[in-house]
Motif scaffolding. Sequence first.
Motif, mmCIF file in Angstrom:
data_model
loop_
_atom_site.group_PDB
_atom_site.id
_atom_site.type_symbol
_atom_site.label_atom_id
_atom_site.label_comp_id
_atom_site.label_asym_id
_atom_site.label_seq_id
_atom_site.Cartn_x
_atom_site.Cartn_y
_atom_site.Cartn_z
ATOM 1 N N THR A 1 17.007 6.534 -43.024
ATOM 2 C CA THR A 1 16.026 5.648 -43.675
ATOM 3 C C THR A 1 16.626 5.010 -44.915
ATOM 4 O O THR A 1 16.474 3.802 -45.151
ATOM 5 N N VAL B 1 17.056 0.883 -45.127
ATOM 6 C CA VAL B 1 16.315 0.196 -46.185
ATOM 7 C C VAL B 1 17.284 -0.509 -47.137
ATOM 8 O O VAL B 1 17.056 -1.654 -47.549
ATOM 9 N N GLY C 1 10.283 1.958 -48.998
ATOM 10 C CA GLY C 1 11.275 2.580 -48.129
ATOM 11 C C GLY C 1 12.097 3.633 -48.846
ATOM 12 O O GLY C 1 12.399 4.701 -48.273
ATOM 13 N N HIS D 1 6.936 2.452 -41.931
ATOM 14 C CA HIS D 1 8.317 2.052 -41.659
ATOM 15 C C HIS D 1 8.390 0.784 -40.805
ATOM 16 O O HIS D 1 9.259 -0.077 -41.041
ATOM 17 N N THR E 1 7.677 -2.115 -42.978
ATOM 18 C CA THR E 1 8.798 -2.320 -43.897
ATOM 19 C C THR E 1 9.930 -3.068 -43.211
ATOM 20 O O THR E 1 10.470 -4.058 -43.737
#
Length: 283
Positions: free
Chosen positions: A145, A149, A216, A237, A240
């Motif tokens: 992640t 991001v 994020g 997510h 995002t």
Amino acid sequence: MNPTATAVRAGFARGWIEFRQLFTTGPDLIGQFLMPAITLATLYLLRDRSYQGTDLSIAELALPGLLGSIIVFNGLFAVTNVLVLDREDGTLLRAKTAPNGMIGYFIGKIVSATGSVVVQVIVVLAAGMVIIGGSSLDGAGAWATFAWVLLLGLLAALPVGAVLGAVLEGPRATFLLTMPLMGLVAVSGIFYPITALPGWLQGMGQAFPIYWVGLGMRSALLPADAAAIEIDQSWRHLETAAVLGTWAVAGLLIAPVVLRRMARHESGSSMAERRDKAMQRAF
């Protein structure tokens, strides 16, 4: 040998040289880390103050936001400032005169800007985890992640910086740009949950990348139950990735058009005209 491939290699080499200069020159180092250091010192003083009855301190909540602001804010300004200054002093004009020089120039700027932001994020993250604590990248999912991001945040910010650098004239314009951007930071919930703001401000903040990069980063660094203070009590997510991806695609489509137009109009007379205007402002 393919001229374009040669220009690309030259661009990467140029970017690496500029990247090393950023971290071997005192004023550049101060410029990159002064504000993050001040912010970290402020967060250290808030490390024992919890947020609205949760187990998280204000500092723990704000650290991911600091990383998000570095990605978007510094990624944008790293390109904007360089383009404006290089147009002022003739660097861009000299690049234009070389075969495929603009390709190498822009690749070099993207490489140095990306490297600079990534190093800043890593250094601030490491320092924050040591002096503030509470944040962790626990497991492969959190690391994944954090990585996507960071990547999407840069892809959303760098093209916007290129567009602004191509249309703004003079260092004064880039200075004035900081005021609306700071206002955007204030409504983006980057240092605190956006749910603390009125609904219409929440909608405004969610239209821009900085909120989503901060969200994020919080999802990567904070415990899963911290999502309870976010909108819909979720890290969102998919949203995002969608918002940052949209900004990235739009920027990557628009920036080359604007940059090509700017390069076509770059000439000795245009540079002289900008210098004359700068001299008039100075006096």
